[in-house]
Scaffold this active site. Structure first.
Site, mmCIF file in Angstrom:
data_model
loop_
_atom_site.group_PDB
_atom_site.id
_atom_site.type_symbol
_atom_site.label_atom_id
_atom_site.label_comp_id
_atom_site.label_asym_id
_atom_site.label_seq_id
_atom_site.Cartn_x
_atom_site.Cartn_y
_atom_site.Cartn_z
ATOM 1 N N LYS B 273 0.844 -1.194 0.000
ATOM 2 C CA LYS B 273 0.000 0.000 0.000
ATOM 3 C C LYS B 273 0.886 1.253 0.000
ATOM 4 O O LYS B 273 0.448 2.349 -0.319
ATOM 5 C CB LYS B 273 -0.944 -0.015 1.196
ATOM 6 C CG LYS B 273 -1.992 -1.136 1.100
ATOM 7 C CD LYS B 273 -2.752 -1.353 2.406
ATOM 8 C CE LYS B 273 -3.801 -2.467 2.249
ATOM 9 N NZ LYS B 273 -4.412 -2.850 3.534
ATOM 10 N N ILE B 274 2.102 1.060 0.408
ATOM 11 C CA ILE B 274 3.146 2.082 0.322
ATOM 12 C C ILE B 274 4.336 1.381 -0.320
ATOM 13 O O ILE B 274 4.621 0.224 0.012
ATOM 14 C CB ILE B 274 3.501 2.638 1.725
ATOM 15 C CG1 ILE B 274 2.285 3.384 2.310
ATOM 16 C CG2 ILE B 274 4.718 3.543 1.674
ATOM 17 C CD1 ILE B 274 2.482 3.928 3.712
#
Lengths: 300, 300, 300, 300
Positions: B273-274
């Site tokens: 997600k990052i």
């Protein structure tokens, strides 16, 4: 009072932002109240007790503490032994920035000690060892039995002007340190005593001076950063006079475990450590973010 | 890098204090890093997702959000239903400052609702009721089935320039609100549906637009204030592209309970997600204190 | 290892629930790990340092501390001055349950002091005053200069078997209290010294005994409840031997402010206060909930 | 009531420890109060709303939720989309224990996702994808427009008896999920809609059923674990009836940022979301430690 939005125009002058902050809500409001309360402390010429934990002296807040002492904004400091460690070391050595999550085993093998995201090389403690040996010699020569405020003063006489102890010594602001043996200085005291069996640190020796500060003041104010023994000692000694007239707490701890570190100012009222009529506020947040905002108006 | 003490001279210009902050340690350092990361987002023209919780719109931070939208600093907002409630109400009505500890039964009897230390009079919700009836009528006239971003836009077309929704409507910045029924607006939707049985809010309708923002961007950045559904939705949709290139979290929650609200940026890396290569930081603190410091350099 | 769900059958035997807990995730897992580590401390006959904050002695945890001392589960206690206050008082007087939010001004006027949701009547401190006058007289008669562990022992010789100090005196478990003047006992020491000018508490006197405990042990373990001076003193003295082999922290504080109270066990590794090879865990939570679960298997 | 010390004899029966806990102080007292309040909910046959966050379903608490549903201890569940994700996955796949601090980039490269100290392999989401495709097909065949409670029910009809959704389907307990698109299921809904353009999730469809539960109940009780949208939705819908008669919150969040997640039960009273006359308590702590203690007496 009505909630007002911050606007872009507030931004360039956060130092003068007391009013804006006090109307923002949540902790900004509490920071704004803290500014107002410190203004009153100053206006009423209250005797000001400043307390902080040792990690803050490892941080950039040390500069604010030194500046406050230089300007005589405080009348007494109560702090942990580690604050003396860091203040004297940083007068000669540098701490580095790291990260909150690092490989601590690797750090250990490289001789680096971590305090949150601040790194302290082992050599700092070698420096402290030499420094304290001389300091204890000087103190011992005067009197076999010393006390924390005398140790703090003797250190301050040897540190540079970036140090808060330097300014406390210069401005005759007493530094109380009731738990002094719990520090690197305390460890050196243990080694020193092995050579000089009659060397002693009598912690009752400081109590009269501290008590007089509380008893003789017409008004007192507390700026209490973080928790622990320093926080309690400040409010405890103010019990003798029926409590602080002004109290500002900045803390990251919560009250739900009944800890003193997390206790809000209002708990202190039940004890008579803060007056029922006092102006008081608890600001929730890390002091490195909150305290510069709060103290900026007084140091600009 | 070496820890440097803050001095009195830093104080008057906290807005320009990025450098000083980044060298202070603890959360001041993290705030300083947040400034650097937002600078990079801007320089690299990343698509910026801003998320916040509804309490922040009840606070003075609302003004910063509106300013950021006015200047097109953000490309999408993801927030809770309550943010829409507070934004539209405060465009016409005032919230008052109270205290974190009050007599809540007494407040209730006086028709006052408390959010931390902010007070919301009941009449605000009467206003919202009328406002939303008209808004739903207008939406329903166009299409029986609407979606959260359309509701947000329809509101923004009717609010004043102090409102972030106003500027989102004007600047065509979509506002996503995946949990919209959990709000006063949601309650009005329930009442509205009792009269118009075929009125519907299809939450899948927004997903394609949101996904395209993530998929089509060359780089994305997240400014994530607080936790909850808004935080997760922002990082969740960036999973589609392999994660954010830049991420700034500001939170008061802790990660030790495994909550998403307390999760640090690094947890997001495990999920994709990052990005592994991302610039990212988590600032621990109340956004009303931390966010003005972080965003000041971009709004001055 | 795989996450397994708790089932109804686990419930009746939480005392034996170590295995189930260790597989539950989040802090239950950490509590389970704490149980395993304490098992190892016992199996390896490690020298055990128990530390706690004074609020815990105001709570029902006091009974667990007393039981642990009675069974010689610990070899040294390090604690705050307030722990001695509460232990001696509660051997004769009762504390009452209150609430975390009360009218503190009203409490003050009724002579009631609040610690979280525990209430301490003023008369308790009258009792402490008389008790300590006798205790100081007895100590002074032996030696003008005393030290914290001698004070703790002298108190324990006069308290009842519900007191942990009683069992420490009986089982010859030393109680170290480096910040002793910061307490009601400390305040009495100040009053006592006004009559007996040569009365002294030399805090360096305890350091050799404490250091020997660390230096002479083949292995050491720390059970560290809460933060503050007690926590740091335990890990500080274990630095002398290269660190703890076993360490269990229970804390409500967060590490993001760089505070020692919130520091995890891994930060201690960088300092050599916990060994790189140590078994260690930090349990996040209020000790009144977490510690009974952790210690139950050893006291059933 | 007087503080009584825990003794060794309390330990073996923590499940029956309600009385002892309620007299221990701090959060143990609050856990004890929670037990008493849940007893009253049951005795008064209140309509019980249980809410939790998705991370708890990744933990061993999932087993308690399933057991509570099996025994019809709850009348409605309100939860986050991720709770549905984890419940359906864990009915077929296993999560592993990890640590709160791991190399997240390495985890990412190995296809492992971290939730605090719980690890979720990527293959879990492959399984979910297949499962949801079939589930959406079945729902779509019945009606183009579905809603969260219908999705939850359709999932529960396909999961095994270790799943709470299984028991909710079996016992006809509705599961409300106002923010359902913010989840892996939501992501699948997005993919599904790309093939079936008229597939819709109308979140207003659930509101009438949820509102009726609040409006028709003679008394209502809330067991609210964690914060976020689930917490607010439960108290929000109880506003319709003038508030909960009974409310138990378990939270790790603090109220000082004005967040709903950290708000105490008393804040809800000002809103009429909890009745002035309600029995209510907020327990501060991680639910994996606190909730088994609280619910044990009802599941033994």
């Amino acid at each position: 009072m009505t909630i007002r939005d911050l606007t872009a125009k507030d931004m360039s002058g956060l130092a003068e932002a007391g009013d804006a902050l006090s109307r923002t809500g949540f902790q900004a409001t509490n920071a704004g109240r803290a500014i107002e309360i410190i203004k009153k402390m100053k206006k009423e010429q209250a005797t000001v007790f400043l307390t902080f934990t040792s990690n803050m002296v490892a941080s950039g807040l040390r500069g604010l503490f030194a500046e406050m002492c230089k300007r005589r904004m405080v009348d007494a400091i109560i702090t942990a032994g580690g604050s003396l460690d860091h203040d004297l070391i940083r007068s000669a050595k540098k701490y580095e920035l790291g990260d909150f999550v690092m490989d601590d085993a690797k750090l250990h093998r490289s001789g680096t000690n971590r305090i949150g995201n601040i790194l302290v090389p082992n050599e700092c403690y070698v420096y402290l060892e030499g420094f304290m040996k001389e300091t204890f010699d000087a103190l011992y020569a005067k009197d076999r039995t010393t006390c924390p405020s005398e140790i703090a003063r003797a250190i301050g006489e040897r540190t540079k002007p970036d140090s808060f102890l330097h300014w406390c010594a210069k401005r005759e602001i007493p530094v109380f340190c009731p738990g002094i043996t719990d520090s690197a200085i305390g460890l050196q005291a243990y080694f020193y005593k092995q050579r000089r069996r009659d060397f002693a640190i009598d912690v009752t020796k400081d109590m009269s001076r501290l008590a007089q500060l509380s008893l003789n003041a017409s008004k007192t104010g507390g700026i209490v950063l973080g928790g622990g023994i320093s926080k309690h000692h400040a409010i405890g000694v103010n019990l003798l006079r029926g409590g602080f007239e002004y109290a500002v707490y900045v803390t990251t701890s919560s009250p739900w475990d009944g800890s003193l570190s997390g206790a809000r100012t209002n708990e202190g009222i039940s004890w008579g450590k803060i007056k029922e009529s006092a102006n008081h506020v608890t600001v929730d947040g890390d002091a490195t973010l909150a305290f510069p905002l709060i103290i900026a108006p007084f140091l600009k």
